[in-house]
Design a protein around this motif. Structure first.
Motif, PDB file in Angstrom:
ATOM      1  N   HIS A 185       0.633   4.720   1.135  1.00 43.03           N
ATOM      2  CA  HIS A 185       1.580   3.934   0.339  1.00 43.03           C
ATOM      3  C   HIS A 185       1.273   2.447   0.403  1.00 43.03           C
ATOM      4  CE1 HIS A 185       5.333   3.233  -1.787  1.00 43.03           C
ATOM      5  NE2 HIS A 185       5.667   2.317  -0.892  1.00 43.03           N
ATOM      6  N   ILE A 186       0.538   2.029   1.446  1.00 43.53           N
ATOM      7  CA  ILE A 186       0.101   0.624   1.502  1.00 43.53           C
ATOM      8  C   ILE A 186      -0.913   0.422   0.379  1.00 43.53           C
ATOM      9  CG2 ILE A 186      -1.062  -1.157   2.852  1.00 43.53           C
ATOM     10  CD1 ILE A 186       0.002   0.181   5.363  1.00 43.53           C
ATOM     11  N   HIS A 187      -0.517  -0.365  -0.594  1.00 42.64           N
ATOM     12  CA  HIS A 187      -1.312  -0.497  -1.813  1.00 42.64           C
ATOM     13  C   HIS A 187      -2.573  -1.323  -1.592  1.00 42.64           C
ATOM     14  CE1 HIS A 187      -2.275  -1.236  -6.032  1.00 42.64           C
ATOM     15  NE2 HIS A 187      -2.275  -2.535  -5.781  1.00 42.64           N
ATOM     16  N   ALA A 188      -2.452  -2.432  -0.870  1.00 38.80           N
ATOM     17  CA  ALA A 188      -3.595  -3.337  -0.773  1.00 38.80           C
ATOM     18  C   ALA A 188      -3.447  -4.279   0.397  1.00 38.80           C
ATOM     19  CB  ALA A 188      -3.736  -4.161  -2.062  1.00 38.80           C
ATOM     20  N   GLU A 189      -4.574  -4.804   0.842  1.00 40.55           N
ATOM     21  CA  GLU A 189      -4.613  -5.964   1.723  1.00 40.55           C
ATOM     22  C   GLU A 189      -4.692  -7.204   0.834  1.00 40.55           C
ATOM     23  OE1 GLU A 189      -7.027  -3.774   5.392  1.00 40.55           O
ATOM     24  OE2 GLU A 189      -8.042  -5.298   4.169  1.00 40.55           O
ATOM     25  N   LEU A 190      -4.229  -8.333   1.360  1.00 46.31           N
ATOM     26  CA  LEU A 190      -4.298  -9.562   0.562  1.00 46.31           C
ATOM     27  C   LEU A 190      -5.730  -9.857   0.144  1.00 46.31           C
ATOM     28  CD1 LEU A 190      -1.845 -12.002   2.393  1.00 46.31           C
ATOM     29  CD2 LEU A 190      -1.404 -10.534   0.417  1.00 46.31           C
ATOM     30  N   GLY A 191      -6.676  -9.610   1.034  1.00 49.01           N
ATOM     31  CA  GLY A 191      -8.074  -9.857   0.703  1.00 49.01           C
ATOM     32  C   GLY A 191      -8.568  -9.020  -0.453  1.00 49.01           C
ATOM     33  N   GLU A 192      -8.021  -7.800  -0.605  1.00 46.24           N
ATOM     34  CA  GLU A 192      -8.404  -6.942  -1.728  1.00 46.24           C
ATOM     35  C   GLU A 192      -7.815  -7.454  -3.039  1.00 46.24           C
ATOM     36  OE1 GLU A 192      -8.784  -2.748   0.759  1.00 46.24           O
ATOM     37  OE2 GLU A 192      -6.859  -3.310  -0.130  1.00 46.24           O
ATOM     38  N   LEU A 193      -6.625  -8.033  -2.966  1.00 45.62           N
ATOM     39  CA  LEU A 193      -6.067  -8.659  -4.169  1.00 45.62           C
ATOM     40  C   LEU A 193      -6.918  -9.854  -4.582  1.00 45.62           C
ATOM     41  CD1 LEU A 193      -2.245  -8.700  -3.316  1.00 45.62           C
ATOM     42  CD2 LEU A 193      -3.494  -7.007  -4.669  1.00 45.62           C
ATOM     43  N   LEU A 194      -7.372 -10.615  -3.585  1.00 47.12           N
ATOM     44  CA  LEU A 194      -8.170 -11.808  -3.872  1.00 47.12           C
ATOM     45  C   LEU A 194      -9.537 -11.454  -4.462  1.00 47.12           C
ATOM     46  CD1 LEU A 194      -7.136 -13.664  -0.652  1.00 47.12           C
ATOM     47  CD2 LEU A 194      -6.881 -14.638  -2.934  1.00 47.12           C
ATOM     48  N   SER A 195     -10.128 -10.376  -3.969  1.00 47.33           N
ATOM     49  CA  SER A 195     -11.452  -9.981  -4.462  1.00 47.33           C
ATOM     50  C   SER A 195     -11.372  -9.260  -5.803  1.00 47.33           C
ATOM     51  CB  SER A 195     -12.143  -9.068  -3.439  1.00 47.33           C
ATOM     52  OG  SER A 195     -11.501  -7.793  -3.380  1.00 47.33           O
ATOM     53  N   GLY A 196     -10.176  -8.794  -6.154  1.00 45.13           N
ATOM     54  CA  GLY A 196     -10.017  -8.047  -7.391  1.00 45.13           C
ATOM     55  C   GLY A 196     -10.283  -6.563  -7.249  1.00 45.13           C
ATOM     56  N   SER A 197     -10.534  -6.097  -6.010  1.00 45.23           N
ATOM     57  CA  SER A 197     -10.800  -4.677  -5.821  1.00 45.23           C
ATOM     58  C   SER A 197      -9.538  -3.829  -5.909  1.00 45.23           C
ATOM     59  CB  SER A 197     -11.493  -4.438  -4.472  1.00 45.23           C
ATOM     60  OG  SER A 197     -10.654  -4.820  -3.393  1.00 45.23           O
ATOM     61  N   ARG A 198      -8.364  -4.472  -5.761  1.00 42.33           N
ATOM     62  CA  ARG A 198      -7.087  -3.808  -5.957  1.00 42.33           C
ATOM     63  C   ARG A 198      -6.217  -4.681  -6.853  1.00 42.33           C
ATOM     64  NH1 ARG A 198      -6.511   1.333  -4.981  1.00 42.33           N
ATOM     65  NH2 ARG A 198      -4.370   1.121  -4.230  1.00 42.33           N
ATOM     66  N   PRO A 199      -5.453  -4.074  -7.774  1.00 40.57           N
ATOM     67  CA  PRO A 199      -4.614  -4.876  -8.662  1.00 40.57           C
ATOM     68  C   PRO A 199      -3.336  -5.324  -7.961  1.00 40.57           C
ATOM     69  CG  PRO A 199      -4.314  -2.549  -9.137  1.00 40.57           C
ATOM     70  CD  PRO A 199      -5.389  -2.628  -8.091  1.00 40.57           C
ATOM     71  N   GLY A 200      -2.726  -6.369  -8.487  1.00 41.63           N
ATOM     72  CA  GLY A 200      -1.451  -6.838  -7.971  1.00 41.63           C
ATOM     73  C   GLY A 200      -0.300  -6.346  -8.823  1.00 41.63           C
ATOM     74  N   ARG A 201       0.653  -7.236  -9.080  1.00 43.09           N
ATOM     75  CA  ARG A 201       1.823  -6.895  -9.897  1.00 43.09           C
ATOM     76  C   ARG A 201       1.388  -6.411 -11.275  1.00 43.09           C
ATOM     77  NH1 ARG A 201       7.171  -8.168 -10.249  1.00 43.09           N
ATOM     78  NH2 ARG A 201       7.089  -9.293  -8.256  1.00 43.09           N
TER      79      ARG A 201
END
Length: 328
Positions: A271-287
């Protein structure tokens, strides 16, 4: 070796620079370029406290350090901070001790700075109403930091003590260009665009029925026997962390806010969607929508302390602040 006390560290911290510096540090952590092992702690059960060690190495900024931090929740009823710390920096080429810094001020600043980074990544662009749950050091840090990344026009302070909430509201009103008021937690969260939980709560202070759609939640509080966020909020939110490993580690490293609903079968670790670093790299989407609830659960990682200490030490050298001592 450079030695800096608390007042010197506080004067040298540049919050805007610190928020910006958190981004590459989080990216390095998620990419495996930085080293930040789980913290270990010596427990002081008679005081419900502990003393933890947090070593870290961030090659991209050339920082090798360790933080010794004590967490004594009972200090909340005294003039002393609940978190008190020292940071020792070492030369990454030789291992020679290079600086000794007060870590209490750095812990306060870097925690608020990384929450602000999470808001920059996940909060709605038009977020103007901030609810702060808590009246201590982190409440102040978060109120100041959030105003730097979103156009906050109203800050609502809620705490166990109405008198402390009113005093903090008056203090922040005198320094921030925004309307600051004290109110109850339910009132503070009603319609809030960002909610910052900064408590040592035993029972959740963030509850799903109190929240409006689109809110971004930051939770940085820690209590070995408690939690800040209820199961329903965790289940409904897009959940992000600094590090999955750190967030899911056993006490004293992990988060009851996530471990408890996992143990109860409400969510799984996935359920943990992403690490902040993954949001920054674009490997995981945000909102993905204006009404989505997003949540950043922080447990604190050493790379945050490392980049903050590096900024402070560099500023001290440039401004000839602090005391230089020679180790025999």
């Amino acid at each position: 070796m450079l030695v800096l006390g608390r007042s010197q560290v506080e004067a040298l911290i540049d919050m805007d620079a610190l928020i910006d510096a958190m981004a590459p540090a989080m990216a390095d952590l998620s990419a495996g370029r930085a080293s930040a092992p789980d913290r270990i702690a010596a427990l002081v059960p008679e005081q419900e406290g502990f003393l933890a060690a947090m070593p870290g190495y961030v090659p991209s900024t050339g920082v090798l350090m360790t933080k010794l931090v004590s967490l004594f929740p009972r200090n909340a009823a005294t003039p002393l901070p609940t978190h008190q710390a020292l940071i020792v920096m070492f030369d990454p080429a030789t291992g020679e001790p290079a600086a000794l810094l007060d870590g209490t001020a750095i812990t306060a600043a870097r925690t608020g700075a990384c929450s602000a980074l999470s808001a920059r990544l996940l909060a709605r662009e038009d977020a103007t109403v901030l609810a702060v749950l808590g009246t201590g050091v982190q409440a102040r840090s978060h109120a100041r930091a959030m105003c730097r990344v979103r156009p906050i026009r109203e800050i609502r302070i809620a705490g166990r003590s109405p008198a402390k909430a009113a005093a903090l509201a008056a203090e922040l009103s005198s320094e921030l260009d925004t309307d600051v008021r004290a109110m109850s937690p339910i009132e503070a969260l009603d319609g809030a665009h960002i909610a910052a939980a900064t408590t040592h709560a035993l029972e959740p202070v963030i509850r799903r029925p109190w929240l409006s759609g689109g809110v971004h939640i930051t939770s940085v509080g820690f209590n070995p026997a408690g939690r800040e966020v209820d199961d329903a909020t965790i289940a409904d939110a897009l959940v992000c962390v600094e590090s999955r490993q750190a967030a899911l580690a056993p006490f004293p490293a992990g988060s009851n806010d996530l471990l408890t609903p996992i143990r109860n079968g409400v969510i799984t670790a996935q359920h943990i969607h992403a690490e902040l670093g993954e949001l920054l790299s674009g490997s995981r989407p945000g909102r993905t929508s204006p009404d989505q609830i997003t949540l950043y659960k922080s447990v604190g990682v050493a790379v945050q302390d490392a980049v903050a200490a590096a900024l402070v030490a560099t500023a001290a050298r440039e401004q000839s602040v602090g005391t230089d001592i020679t180790l025999e």
